[in-house]
Design a protein around this motif. Structure first.
Motif, PDB file in Angstrom:
ATOM      1  N   SER A  78     -31.763  44.451  -6.177  1.00 53.92           N
ATOM      2  CA  SER A  78     -31.316  43.498  -6.874  1.00 53.92           C
ATOM      3  C   SER A  78     -30.245  44.309  -8.452  1.00 53.92           C
ATOM      4  O   SER A  78     -30.521  45.644  -8.744  1.00 53.92           O
ATOM      5  CB  SER A  78     -32.814  43.184  -8.079  1.00 53.92           C
ATOM      6  N   ALA A  79     -29.436  43.454  -8.812  1.00 53.47           N
ATOM      7  CA  ALA A  79     -28.887  43.950  -9.965  1.00 53.47           C
ATOM      8  C   ALA A  79     -28.071  43.512 -11.231  1.00 53.47           C
ATOM      9  O   ALA A  79     -28.513  41.612 -10.375  1.00 53.47           O
ATOM     10  CB  ALA A  79     -27.095  44.700  -9.231  1.00 53.47           C
ATOM     11  N   LEU A  80     -27.926  43.135 -11.840  1.00 60.37           N
ATOM     12  CA  LEU A  80     -27.146  42.363 -12.957  1.00 60.37           C
ATOM     13  C   LEU A  80     -26.190  42.287 -13.942  1.00 60.37           C
ATOM     14  O   LEU A  80     -25.651  43.389 -14.344  1.00 60.37           O
ATOM     15  CB  LEU A  80     -28.252  42.363 -14.156  1.00 60.37           C
ATOM     16  N   MET A  81     -25.310  40.770 -13.035  1.00 61.57           N
ATOM     17  CA  MET A  81     -23.900  41.592 -14.102  1.00 61.57           C
ATOM     18  C   MET A  81     -23.853  40.474 -15.708  1.00 61.57           C
ATOM     19  O   MET A  81     -24.736  39.343 -15.505  1.00 61.57           O
ATOM     20  CB  MET A  81     -23.171  40.308 -13.532  1.00 61.57           C
ATOM     21  N   VAL A  82     -23.615  40.771 -17.210  1.00 58.54           N
ATOM     22  CA  VAL A  82     -23.755  40.425 -17.731  1.00 58.54           C
ATOM     23  C   VAL A  82     -21.738  40.154 -18.025  1.00 58.54           C
ATOM     24  O   VAL A  82     -21.188  41.726 -18.310  1.00 58.54           O
ATOM     25  CB  VAL A  82     -24.238  41.660 -19.000  1.00 58.54           C
ATOM     26  N   SER A  83     -21.908  39.305 -19.081  1.00 63.64           N
ATOM     27  CA  SER A  83     -20.254  38.863 -19.389  1.00 63.64           C
ATOM     28  C   SER A  83     -20.449  38.710 -20.457  1.00 63.64           C
ATOM     29  O   SER A  83     -20.806  37.077 -21.258  1.00 63.64           O
ATOM     30  CB  SER A  83     -19.430  38.010 -18.938  1.00 63.64           C
ATOM     31  N   GLY A  84     -19.755  39.475 -21.929  1.00 61.89           N
ATOM     32  CA  GLY A  84     -20.140  39.080 -23.152  1.00 61.89           C
ATOM     33  C   GLY A  84     -18.740  39.591 -24.053  1.00 61.89           C
ATOM     34  O   GLY A  84     -17.005  39.347 -22.960  1.00 61.89           O
ATOM     35  N   SER A  85     -19.233  40.919 -24.093  1.00 61.87           N
ATOM     36  CA  SER A  85     -17.807  41.461 -25.303  1.00 61.87           C
ATOM     37  C   SER A  85     -17.155  42.481 -24.043  1.00 61.87           C
ATOM     38  O   SER A  85     -15.783  42.495 -24.445  1.00 61.87           O
ATOM     39  CB  SER A  85     -18.066  42.125 -26.322  1.00 61.87           C
ATOM     40  N   GLN A  86     -17.565  42.205 -22.987  1.00 61.77           N
ATOM     41  CA  GLN A  86     -17.226  43.179 -21.976  1.00 61.77           C
ATOM     42  C   GLN A  86     -18.124  42.748 -20.839  1.00 61.77           C
ATOM     43  O   GLN A  86     -19.278  42.318 -21.015  1.00 61.77           O
ATOM     44  CB  GLN A  86     -16.885  45.018 -21.942  1.00 61.77           C
ATOM     45  N   ARG A  87     -17.709  42.853 -19.343  1.00 61.84           N
ATOM     46  CA  ARG A  87     -18.505  42.864 -17.971  1.00 61.84           C
ATOM     47  C   ARG A  87     -18.167  44.126 -17.413  1.00 61.84           C
ATOM     48  O   ARG A  87     -17.522  44.659 -16.887  1.00 61.84           O
ATOM     49  CB  ARG A  87     -17.710  41.282 -17.263  1.00 61.84           C
ATOM     50  N   VAL A  88     -20.168  43.691 -17.028  1.00 62.45           N
ATOM     51  CA  VAL A  88     -20.518  45.368 -16.540  1.00 62.45           C
ATOM     52  C   VAL A  88     -21.190  44.521 -15.428  1.00 62.45           C
ATOM     53  O   VAL A  88     -21.865  43.561 -15.505  1.00 62.45           O
ATOM     54  CB  VAL A  88     -20.989  46.471 -17.478  1.00 62.45           C
ATOM     55  N   ILE A  89     -22.088  45.686 -14.163  1.00 64.33           N
ATOM     56  CA  ILE A  89     -22.678  45.736 -13.610  1.00 64.33           C
ATOM     57  C   ILE A  89     -23.422  46.620 -13.543  1.00 64.33           C
ATOM     58  O   ILE A  89     -23.711  47.748 -13.713  1.00 64.33           O
ATOM     59  CB  ILE A  89     -21.765  45.123 -12.403  1.00 64.33           C
ATOM     60  N   PHE A  90     -24.932  46.328 -13.840  1.00 63.51           N
ATOM     61  CA  PHE A  90     -26.141  46.883 -13.756  1.00 63.51           C
ATOM     62  C   PHE A  90     -26.334  47.264 -12.818  1.00 63.51           C
ATOM     63  O   PHE A  90     -27.130  46.210 -12.208  1.00 63.51           O
ATOM     64  CB  PHE A  90     -27.232  46.141 -15.098  1.00 63.51           C
ATOM     65  N   ASP A  91     -26.156  48.300 -12.289  1.00 67.72           N
ATOM     66  CA  ASP A  91     -26.797  48.014 -10.911  1.00 67.72           C
ATOM     67  C   ASP A  91     -28.169  50.017 -10.495  1.00 67.72           C
ATOM     68  O   ASP A  91     -27.522  50.574  -9.589  1.00 67.72           O
ATOM     69  CB  ASP A  91     -25.352  49.011  -9.973  1.00 67.72           C
ATOM     70  N   PRO A  92     -28.999  48.742 -10.746  1.00 69.29           N
ATOM     71  CA  PRO A  92     -30.059  50.131 -11.271  1.00 69.29           C
ATOM     72  C   PRO A  92     -29.853  50.848  -9.535  1.00 69.29           C
ATOM     73  O   PRO A  92     -31.090  50.180  -8.387  1.00 69.29           O
ATOM     74  CB  PRO A  92     -31.255  49.256 -11.530  1.00 69.29           C
ATOM     75  N   ALA A  93     -30.403  52.123  -9.497  1.00 70.12           N
ATOM     76  CA  ALA A  93     -30.912  52.588  -7.978  1.00 70.12           C
ATOM     77  C   ALA A  93     -29.473  52.193  -7.006  1.00 70.12           C
ATOM     78  O   ALA A  93     -30.075  52.553  -5.155  1.00 70.12           O
ATOM     79  CB  ALA A  93     -32.070  52.504  -7.390  1.00 70.12           C
ATOM     80  N   GLY A  94     -28.571  51.712  -7.722  1.00 68.08           N
ATOM     81  CA  GLY A  94     -27.398  51.155  -6.578  1.00 68.08           C
ATOM     82  C   GLY A  94     -27.252  52.474  -5.796  1.00 68.08           C
ATOM     83  O   GLY A  94     -26.676  53.561  -6.111  1.00 68.08           O
ATOM     84  N   SER A  95     -25.877  52.554  -4.781  1.00 62.78           N
ATOM     85  CA  SER A  95     -25.432  52.918  -3.980  1.00 62.78           C
ATOM     86  C   SER A  95     -23.357  52.648  -4.225  1.00 62.78           C
ATOM     87  O   SER A  95     -23.268  53.273  -3.556  1.00 62.78           O
ATOM     88  CB  SER A  95     -25.506  52.834  -2.402  1.00 62.78           C
ATOM     89  N   PHE A  96     -23.302  51.721  -4.673  1.00 62.79           N
ATOM     90  CA  PHE A  96     -22.093  51.556  -5.337  1.00 62.79           C
ATOM     91  C   PHE A  96     -21.902  52.703  -5.533  1.00 62.79           C
ATOM     92  O   PHE A  96     -21.876  52.760  -7.298  1.00 62.79           O
ATOM     93  CB  PHE A  96     -21.650  49.802  -5.530  1.00 62.79           C
ATOM     94  N   LEU A  97     -20.182  53.443  -5.850  1.00 59.79           N
ATOM     95  CA  LEU A  97     -19.787  54.358  -6.499  1.00 59.79           C
ATOM     96  C   LEU A  97     -18.228  54.233  -6.030  1.00 59.79           C
ATOM     97  O   LEU A  97     -18.418  54.825  -4.628  1.00 59.79           O
ATOM     98  CB  LEU A  97     -20.290  55.346  -5.937  1.00 59.79           C
ATOM     99  N   HIS A  98     -17.492  54.406  -6.833  1.00 62.03           N
ATOM    100  CA  HIS A  98     -16.137  54.644  -6.470  1.00 62.03           C
ATOM    101  C   HIS A  98     -15.244  55.099  -7.452  1.00 62.03           C
ATOM    102  O   HIS A  98     -15.632  55.446  -8.541  1.00 62.03           O
ATOM    103  CB  HIS A  98     -15.771  53.269  -6.679  1.00 62.03           C
TER     104      HIS A  98
END
Length: 201
Positions: free
Chosen positions: A58-78
């Motif tokens: 599970s992850a959460l994308m927030v689009s407000g004053s900026q757009r981020v993805i909260f990727d808890p314990a995630g493996s996405f790394l660049h």
């Protein structure tokens, strides 16, 4: 939660791995900040096993004053995506697509559920994900549901360890827009991360 049940959760959530420690600088985060057009919104991202239907992440994308993805314990790394406390910054459409593409493969697909919110709700969600800090492995749905439940108007969301349970709760909310994304490549999340720079398109 009983011990056998907790162990079952840990086995099921193989997509919630502990990522390598990395903290972007304030300058990197500032320079990468991306603000999307359109209304503010919250998007629950759920990775689903194609064979069993179980939730892997599970992850959460927030689009407000900026757009981020909260990727808890995630493996996405660049190297071109600043990360701090499991929050991925600079989430342009190209990077959002890259995130989905990295998780979708022949064994899993990605479900996104987007809900339009007020600017105040989006900013509260942004504050919550930025202040949460890194999440332990297998706690992705727990952390995501806990954060959503603290956003005004979402207090009815129950905290859960199961990505599909959280997905089902969000599906009941009015106005949710759901999409499913599939790919048929092999490998894991790291194999699917593009090795080219994604543009800000």
């Amino acid at each position: 939660m009983r011990i056998p049940a907790l162990l079952a959760v840990l086995v099921l959530l193989t997509g919630c791995a502990v990522s390598a420690a990395f903290e972007a600088t304030n300058e990197e985060i500032r320079d990468a900040a991306y603000r999307a057009g359109g209304p503010p919104g919250l998007t629950l991202i759920t990775v689903i096993n194609n064979s069993s239907g179980a939730g892997g992440h599970s992850a959460l994308m927030v689009s407000g004053s900026q757009r981020v993805i909260f990727d808890p314990a995630g493996s996405f790394l660049h190297p071109d995506v600043p990360e701090r406390g499991d929050v991925l910054y600079g989430m342009s459409p190209a990077w959002v697509q890259g995130y989905k593409s990295a998780h979708a493969r022949n064994t899993h697909h990605v479900v996104t559920q987007t809900i339009e919110v007020t600017p105040a709700q989006a900013e509260r969600a942004l504050q919550l994900v930025q202040s949460n800090g890194a999440v332990a492995g297998s706690f992705c749905a727990n952390a995501t549901s806990r954060i959503i439940s603290q956003v005004p108007g979402f207090e009815d969301i129950s905290v859960t360890f199961f990505p599909t349970n959280l997905m089902a709760q969000i599906a009941k909310r009015p106005g949710v827009v759901t999409d499913r994304y599939y790919e048929d490549d092999e490998g894991n999340v790291r194999d699917g991360i593009p090795d080219v720079v994604a543009g800000p398109a």
